[in-house]
Design a protein around this motif. Structure first.
Motif, short mmCIF file in Angstrom:
data_model
loop_
_atom_site.label_atom_id
_atom_site.label_comp_id
_atom_site.label_asym_id
_atom_site.label_seq_id
_atom_site.Cartn_x
_atom_site.Cartn_y
_atom_site.Cartn_z
N ASN A 297 -1.32 3.16 -8.71
CA ASN A 297 -0.93 4.54 -8.44
C ASN A 297 0.36 4.91 -9.19
O ASN A 297 0.44 5.96 -9.82
N LEU B 225 -1.04 -0.10 -5.17
CA LEU B 225 0.16 0.74 -5.26
C LEU B 225 0.71 0.76 -6.69
O LEU B 225 1.12 1.80 -7.19
N THR C 204 6.00 -2.83 1.21
CA THR C 204 4.71 -2.55 1.85
C THR C 204 4.30 -3.70 2.78
O THR C 204 5.14 -4.53 3.14
N GLY D 216 2.02 8.41 -0.33
CA GLY D 216 2.61 7.55 -1.35
C GLY D 216 3.28 8.38 -2.43
O GLY D 216 4.46 8.23 -2.72
N TYR E 190 7.28 8.62 -3.57
CA TYR E 190 7.72 8.23 -4.93
C TYR E 190 8.47 9.39 -5.61
O TYR E 190 9.48 9.19 -6.27
N VAL F 294 9.59 -0.48 -3.47
CA VAL F 294 8.66 -0.20 -2.38
C VAL F 294 8.54 -1.46 -1.53
O VAL F 294 8.43 -2.55 -2.08
N PHE G 244 -0.75 5.18 2.66
CA PHE G 244 0.18 5.00 1.54
C PHE G 244 -0.52 4.72 0.21
O PHE G 244 0.06 4.87 -0.85
N ASP G 245 -1.79 4.32 0.26
CA ASP G 245 -2.57 4.12 -0.98
C ASP G 245 -2.99 5.44 -1.60
O ASP G 245 -3.63 5.45 -2.65
N VAL H 255 7.25 -3.49 -6.35
CA VAL H 255 6.51 -3.28 -5.11
C VAL H 255 6.51 -4.62 -4.39
O VAL H 255 6.00 -5.62 -4.91
N SER I 103 -2.29 -5.46 -0.99
CA SER I 103 -2.16 -4.03 -1.23
C SER I 103 -1.29 -3.70 -2.44
O SER I 103 -1.27 -2.55 -2.90
N GLY J 26 6.25 1.41 2.40
CA GLY J 26 4.92 1.49 1.85
C GLY J 26 3.79 1.44 2.85
O GLY J 26 2.77 0.81 2.58
N CYS J 27 3.92 2.09 3.99
CA CYS J 27 2.83 2.16 4.95
C CYS J 27 3.14 3.27 5.94
O CYS J 27 4.28 3.40 6.40
#
Lengths: 239, 239, 239, 239, 239, 239
Positions: B125, B122, B113, B95, B99, B111, B75-76, B138, B118, B178-179
């Motif tokens: 990004n 995110l 996660t 990811g 989005y 999000v 997801f990163d 997030v 982490s 988010g993973c």
């Protein structure tokens, strides 16, 4: 799967061309229903045309019984938010489809559209979607929408020249074609200039298929909640 | 069509789960090749893990002969830019896939996660993609990645609680998980909370199919130009 | 005080040049330890090179016993976030050092870097640091990194011409040199063009000294928390 | 090296405290000249106080013969732009110094300042510097500036409580102390809360030393060009 | 209604011209009181001049007994925030007045001001007001402020040429004149170039009338709270 | 002077209330012509209602012979861009009018509107106008538009409670009332809460008067160019 492709302007042969482009990329088993309002602007060039075609567009969506997703086939993404209030199926504008695709294929892209008067509306959309920072510049080719339909026109040459300027001056790594009527030029422009050239019609059809396959739906919470039902009754009493 | 799905961490059964999720949504005729590096971090939780798994990820892409698109299943969006320099095929991070999809289904999304560590990656990004303004927040659920794999874990319940907070506190109209390890929870969370819940693995697979069908490729101009070929020779001489 | 200056590429004489530049500005009592990975890209020109040199860079930091601060001597600030997870000492990238200094000496600055392919990575860094609005433009001089090392090259002349364009076209009030290999040109370019010309190597060394003297450390909360220790064990069991 | 540290308010013992803090971190061989205007506001709490102390501040800079750099020791960075027009030496505000340092030690920081009325001015500075996105929140502790000077005050406890809220509610990874009068609390707050706590006075002194050592100067092009010399004569004729 | 129009520079005949422009647009029954400080800069060209005229400006506001609104008649909006702390009456800067008006008459506008040194201050204001995205570019005409006052000057021709460039190069749909001394050119430039050309002096007077008629006042909460009254006493005791 | 005030919904007594509010603040000699479409939504609550009322709104503007300015009296600024294409007279939305006024009276403001479904549309407008950074938060009071018209409703109390929360939680220095139907509450809410409370209807009327008095017109260049005249003929031939 059945995708309703609405050309919000009333020019029938433009609708036919859009429908044909959509069918060429649709998966086997996807039916494309390409329609346009009977009345309204013949082309959408600026804010006024945009506004005037929205009720016809919404009427088509309300009046169509059976579809799995909707494509709004005007690059201004005309009436996109209003249309989303009418259905929980995915509703994708060809402008947003092209911008999102371009954002995943390049660091920055430029848009080549028709007339200068259409540029601010596209810039506003980019700002709202959050993708303004990904777009180097929205460029007008000064080719009117209906000129794209005229046999013997030099429209493609003028658009190609503008693509060349986008590469040289904007450091564009990809090009988005800013009008549904430009769909047929994408492949040859991509070959000529050696970079991705993205047409929104086919991008939106492919995104609709993707979302339907994933069973993703438009949110009904917040801004896209269905219109208040008791409204018309209330008005009847109030006036 | 053949899609290379790379799980950048080295946990095999997570790769298997990701591969299974990908296959469930792939079109007939799409082959999913799900792989992971033999070595490297067992899970990607923060910047250090991210960096350490990139060479293994790039080696897999370089060493795979035949594919039409690549999914980076962390997801990163680990190593996404570097991977794009290696191929003109579409390369999609899970990811970014989630989005972009969420941006076309809602006015704003949140999000959910794994760990707090982490979250900044995110957020960076989202800022870079231009979509930070579309994301309300997030949120960390404090569920570690590998806990998602543990039978009998209460991970789904804790994630559901965080989804509830996102709706109540952030006005989120959609949720992005988010993973990669959360893929199996999307459908039930969507049913439970009544809004779109988007898993990046299936979103990325569907986007890859869409791009391949449209014959769209990663730009080779500018930032994603192929690495300089004569490099290693030069270095050999220099050292 | 001992500052570890890591050149993430494997070109030894570039490391030597960087080390010499660092020593010229270091305070009495500051020891400069300039090193590079034994393997990896000879120069860092774009995302792929960046990614490939990070594990070597991180290994150097992990394997060095005694230092008070770290300088990452590549203008892309390669691996900066990952490196910060490994130590509570200040870790400064030469790109960020130059941008922050330029922001305190001018209203707006331009960057002059090597190749066009490196521009997007620098733009992403500026966006992420928040300083994109302070930077008028990132300009490519089309001088490759290793050309900067070649005796008899006209690299300085070409960079000077680009500085001239930055002043004329961008209203730049200061210039940031966008490559560790340009460190030696800063003073003469500043004298020639009559504005601050900032090299990141010396900027980062001076910032490290400042932070060490103030006893400031990298935060261990949130995104820069140390990597999860039990990770490798977990993986051993899982595979 | 001689650094002119100007406290723009007229409270002498606050100047003494600032001077002492500056001297504690200055390198051997650096002389700190800590001064304040004879007249003007006793503390700077909001826009009006800020504006009223600027001419006194500028007069001190114009009237001081020999210095290598200037620190403006008010967290609002009062008169910073105007001061830069008066000299080509580095001029650093304690607010910007702290923000830039915090940006290199954490992913996001919060500011803890004195009164609510000062918050908008700090937010405007952050926006202008480009660092607003790095700052999670500017928080008022409701401790007035001069209360910080009062023996027996509970100022430090109230500020510590606000730091705690910044960690819990803002996900702050570092704290910036938003008043020159808080300099003495930094070390104990950092120890207590386990994250970097940055005082602008010492940050600015260290940045000045760094810039002087690198021979960096304020740009004379564009916005920081020297004031027009013939101005006063013109005015004499005009009135 | 009585509007206090403060020209913050000390050039009397510029004040007279501003006052005359204000009176031409004022409603019947509106009295214009046009004043300037006795001392201070003869023109405001850059940050230093700006700072030096603020105390004189604030003294005029404090010392005037009876007014319903204040116009700050310098395009830099000099001292605007500080002035708002002194009164609950509307205080309008001519820069902000013109920017807000232009934002309601066009999609994007350009500013044509005097010297390059003034450009960064205007850009900072636009950023702070939030209107930077509405402004295509701030352009310097290289006409000094006092040249605007000189009989026989070619100032208007040079400004007109810059307006032409703004239309051709910036896609400006409206022009804002960036100096109080340009008020007399607006009508002829608008006729010549066929687009709105906005002078801030008359815009600010009209906005003040509108706000007074609506009984709107400057907020006393937060940043514009009145200066702390007991301040001077405190200082007397402290020194 | 004659100002055409269009209520885009079809609820007559709401039009009457808006007209009365407009007349109370209009200058002597200003005639207010308050009208609404005969058909269309009874209230505008979200994107769908917005879109459906635009053609009726545009028809009113096209069909009205003699006016000096137009107010669009829906807080969503429904159809604002399209309306500007129809006339060179100023066209002001009540939303934008209130936002611009609030920006000149406070450092930051909050909006209190009706239903949660309307919030995203207002946020999009704020983003587009550039004023999102000036707005702390758009708050829904959960009072439907037509409830504002119902005698005996507790609407004002609920709105007042929301204003209280905006002050406490958002640090709002001013409040904008987010619905034309709230006009009558502004004065009492301002008195109760001690800060400016701004109604868009009267703000827009006063801005129109200001612009007419200054002879300012909507730009005809770029995005607000008149609709293409030959359009309908073209369409007739094309279909």
């Amino acid at each position: 799967m059945r995708i309703l492709v609405v050309n919000p302007n009333s020019t029938r042969h433009m609708t036919d061309k859009i429908g044909a482009a959509a069918r060429r990329v649709a998966s086997p088993g996807t039916e494309i229903l390409a329609v346009n309002p009977k009345e309204g602007p013949a082309a959408i060039e600026g804010y006024y045309d945009e506004a005037m075609c929205v009720p016809g567009l919404l009427e088509i969506i309300s009046g169509t019984v059976d579809f799995d997703a909707v494509v709004i086939a005007c690059f201004d993404d005309t009436g996109l938010d209003a249309a989303r209030c009418l259905t929980d199926r995915p509703v994708i504008g060809i402008g947003e489809a092209a911008y999102h695709m371009a954002s995943m294929l390049s660091n920055r892209f430029s848009v080549v559209t028709t007339l200068a008067r259409s540029v601010p509306a596209l810039e506003h959309n980019l700002t709202r979607y959050g993708l303004a920072a990904r777009c180097a510049r929205v460029r007008a080719s000064d080719v009117p929408v209906l000129e794209l339909e005229r046999p013997g026109s030099d429209a493609c040459g003028r658009i190609s020249a503008e693509v060349g300027r986008a590469i040289a001056e904007d450091r564009a790594e990809a090009i988005v074609l800013g009008c549904a009527g430009m769909a047929d030029f994408a492949a040859s422009l991509s070959a000529e200039h050696g970079l991705p050239v993205i047409d929104g019609v086919v991008a939106a059809v492919a995104l609709c298929e993707a979302m339907v396959r994933l069973n993703l739906q438009t949110s009904r919470r917040g801004g896209y909640a269905p219109p208040v039902a008791a409204r018309d009754e209330t008005r009847a009493a109030a006036t």
